[in-house]
Scaffold this active site. Structure first.
Site, PDB file in Angstrom:
ATOM      1  N   ASN A   9       0.929  -1.035  -0.162  1.00  0.00           N
ATOM      2  CA  ASN A   9      -0.022  -0.071   0.182  1.00  0.00           C
ATOM      3  C   ASN A   9       0.838   1.205   0.148  1.00  0.00           C
ATOM      4  O   ASN A   9       1.665   1.507   1.291  1.00  0.00           O
ATOM      5  CB  ASN A   9      -0.719  -0.138   1.424  1.00  0.00           C
ATOM      6  CG  ASN A   9      -1.771   1.216   1.492  1.00  0.00           C
ATOM      7  OD1 ASN A   9      -1.836   2.180   0.367  1.00  0.00           O
ATOM      8  ND2 ASN A   9      -2.484   1.394   2.475  1.00  0.00           N
ATOM      9  N   TRP A  10       1.038   1.805  -1.113  1.00  0.00           N
ATOM     10  CA  TRP A  10       1.869   2.830  -1.236  1.00  0.00           C
ATOM     11  C   TRP A  10       1.240   4.256  -0.667  1.00  0.00           C
ATOM     12  O   TRP A  10       2.009   5.214  -0.476  1.00  0.00           O
ATOM     13  CB  TRP A  10       2.206   3.409  -2.597  1.00  0.00           C
ATOM     14  CG  TRP A  10       3.259   2.480  -3.203  1.00  0.00           C
ATOM     15  CD1 TRP A  10       3.788   1.319  -2.679  1.00  0.00           C
ATOM     16  CD2 TRP A  10       3.993   2.563  -4.473  1.00  0.00           C
ATOM     17  NE1 TRP A  10       4.823   0.812  -3.520  1.00  0.00           N
ATOM     18  CE2 TRP A  10       5.025   1.492  -4.471  1.00  0.00           C
ATOM     19  CE3 TRP A  10       3.975   3.619  -5.575  1.00  0.00           C
ATOM     20  CZ2 TRP A  10       6.041   1.585  -5.832  1.00  0.00           C
ATOM     21  CZ3 TRP A  10       5.074   3.518  -6.593  1.00  0.00           C
ATOM     22  CH2 TRP A  10       5.788   2.485  -6.683  1.00  0.00           C
ATOM     23  N   GLU A 158      -5.281  -5.240  10.643  1.00  0.00           N
ATOM     24  CA  GLU A 158      -4.205  -4.203  10.690  1.00  0.00           C
ATOM     25  C   GLU A 158      -4.421  -3.631  12.203  1.00  0.00           C
ATOM     26  O   GLU A 158      -5.262  -2.598  12.311  1.00  0.00           O
ATOM     27  CB  GLU A 158      -4.266  -3.352   9.597  1.00  0.00           C
ATOM     28  CG  GLU A 158      -3.815  -3.808   8.560  1.00  0.00           C
ATOM     29  CD  GLU A 158      -3.421  -2.770   7.259  1.00  0.00           C
ATOM     30  OE1 GLU A 158      -2.338  -3.002   6.896  1.00  0.00           O
ATOM     31  OE2 GLU A 158      -4.084  -1.751   7.151  1.00  0.00           O
ATOM     32  N   GLY A 164       2.593   1.846  10.994  1.00  0.00           N
ATOM     33  CA  GLY A 164       3.668   2.985  10.735  1.00  0.00           C
ATOM     34  C   GLY A 164       4.433   3.225  12.103  1.00  0.00           C
ATOM     35  O   GLY A 164       5.093   4.343  12.326  1.00  0.00           O
ATOM     36  N   SER A 204       3.576  -2.418  10.103  1.00  0.00           N
ATOM     37  CA  SER A 204       4.843  -2.564  10.420  1.00  0.00           C
ATOM     38  C   SER A 204       5.672  -3.818  10.099  1.00  0.00           C
ATOM     39  O   SER A 204       6.413  -4.277  10.828  1.00  0.00           O
ATOM     40  CB  SER A 204       5.308  -2.322  12.051  1.00  0.00           C
ATOM     41  OG  SER A 204       4.994  -0.828  12.373  1.00  0.00           O
ATOM     42  N   GLY A 225       2.918  -1.356   4.372  1.00  0.00           N
ATOM     43  CA  GLY A 225       2.959  -0.023   3.803  1.00  0.00           C
ATOM     44  C   GLY A 225       4.381   0.601   3.495  1.00  0.00           C
ATOM     45  O   GLY A 225       4.884   0.459   2.355  1.00  0.00           O
ATOM     46  N   GLY A 226       4.878   1.125   4.607  1.00  0.00           N
ATOM     47  CA  GLY A 226       6.160   1.955   4.468  1.00  0.00           C
ATOM     48  C   GLY A 226       7.305   1.059   3.615  1.00  0.00           C
ATOM     49  O   GLY A 226       7.943   1.503   2.586  1.00  0.00           O
TER      50      GLY A 226
HETATM   51  P1  PGA Z   1       2.999   0.075   7.599  1.00  0.00           P
HETATM   52  O1  PGA Z   1       1.501   0.436   6.948  1.00  0.00           O
HETATM   53  O2  PGA Z   1       3.421  -1.165   6.818  1.00  0.00           O
HETATM   54  O3  PGA Z   1       3.758   1.313   7.128  1.00  0.00           O
HETATM   55  O4  PGA Z   1       2.958  -0.008   8.918  1.00  0.00           O
HETATM   56  C1  PGA Z   1       0.761  -0.712   6.880  1.00  0.00           C
HETATM   57  C2  PGA Z   1      -0.784  -0.486   6.290  1.00  0.00           C
HETATM   58  O5  PGA Z   1      -1.207   0.743   6.544  1.00  0.00           O
HETATM   59  O6  PGA Z   1      -1.368  -1.067   5.457  1.00  0.00           O
END
Ligand code: PGA
Length: 244
Positions: A9-10, A158, A164, A204, A225-226
């Site tokens: 997920n960008w 999640e 994050g 994360s 995400g990141g």
């Molecule tokens: P993250 O985000 O991997 O940066 O914690 C995950 C997400 O929001 O899908």
């Protein structure tokens, strides 16, 4: 067993130059790889990258209409998306999205043959008071339509406090949450359907913790995400899922 899925997920990251990161990802045969860039990049990512599916990060519940700035499921499908993330906690927080709206969006996505990744998860306060499983059951009950085709539904667990932050639940906590989700799906849609619905963990996920998370029962992949923004981070996560 459904095919394993790792989804990136960008969020609100990514310009044309960043497509290069997607084009150098590994593509092991037993893993479905999905990237959800901003909608502005969907078509170009489809054209630029082979072996990777492309999805959107949200859709409007209506098929068309006077909704300035919004995108319908049909538009996303037309742009080349095959998946759409729905009910992400950032949508719920930034845009006040409710479970009922997520349900309507899921129906809209299915009507355009998009696969819906429905996100659920408890807040830090709910986690600290031991409310996680109750929260998940409630979100599932309110966010999902009355019947679900297994191949069109993915659930992403999640925890809001893990997104994050670098914080991750213990393997036992992830196992308990995913078992609860699987049981709820079986009670609602039947065992066969429940076993075909992919359950992703998100929050994360990094190269350093991916293998441990993928070893947890009922974890069929991850929503990242990141760490999905660069091939240097996303590549090792894809490879970890391939050997899990
Ligand atoms: P993250 O985000 O991997 O940066 O914690 C995950 C997400 O929001 O899908």
């Amino acid at each position: 067993m459904p095919r394993k899925l790792v989804a990136g997920n960008w969020k609100m990251h990514g310009l044309s130059g960043d497509l290069a990161e997607a084009s150098v990802l590994p593509a092991p045969p037993d893993v479905d790889i999905l990237l959800c860039p901003p909608a502005t990049l969907i078509t170009r990512m489809v054209q630029a990258v082979e072996g990777i599916m492309v999805g959107a990060q949200d859709c409007h519940p209506s098929a068309k209409g006077a909704h300035t700035g919004d995108l319908s499921a049909a538009m996303l499908h037309d742009a080349g998306a095959s998946y759409v993330i729905l009910g992400h906690s950032e949508r719920r927080t930034d845009h006040g999205e409710t479970d009922a709206l997520v349900r309507a969006k899921t129906e809209a996505a299915w009507s355009e043959n998009l696969i819906a990744i429905v996100c659920i998860g408890e807040t830090e306060a709910q986690y600290k008071t031991g409310g996680t499983l109750d929260v998940l059951r409630g979100q599932l009950a309110r966010s999902l339509p009355d019947s679900a085709p297994a191949e069109r539904l993915v659930i992403a667990y999640e925890p809001v406090w893990a997104i994050g932050t670098g914080l991750v639940p213990t393997a036992a906590e992830i196992a308990a949450a995913h078992q609860e989700i699987r049981t709820w799906l079986a009670n609602s849609f039947g065992t066969e359907t429940a076993e075909g619905i992919r359950l992703l963990y998100g929050g994360s996920v990094k190269p350093s913790n991916a293998a441990g998370i993928f070893a947890v029962p009922n974890v069929d992949g991850a929503l990242v995400g990141g760490a999905s923004l660069t091939a240097a981070d996303f590549g090792p996560i894809i490879k970890a899922l391939a050997v899990a």
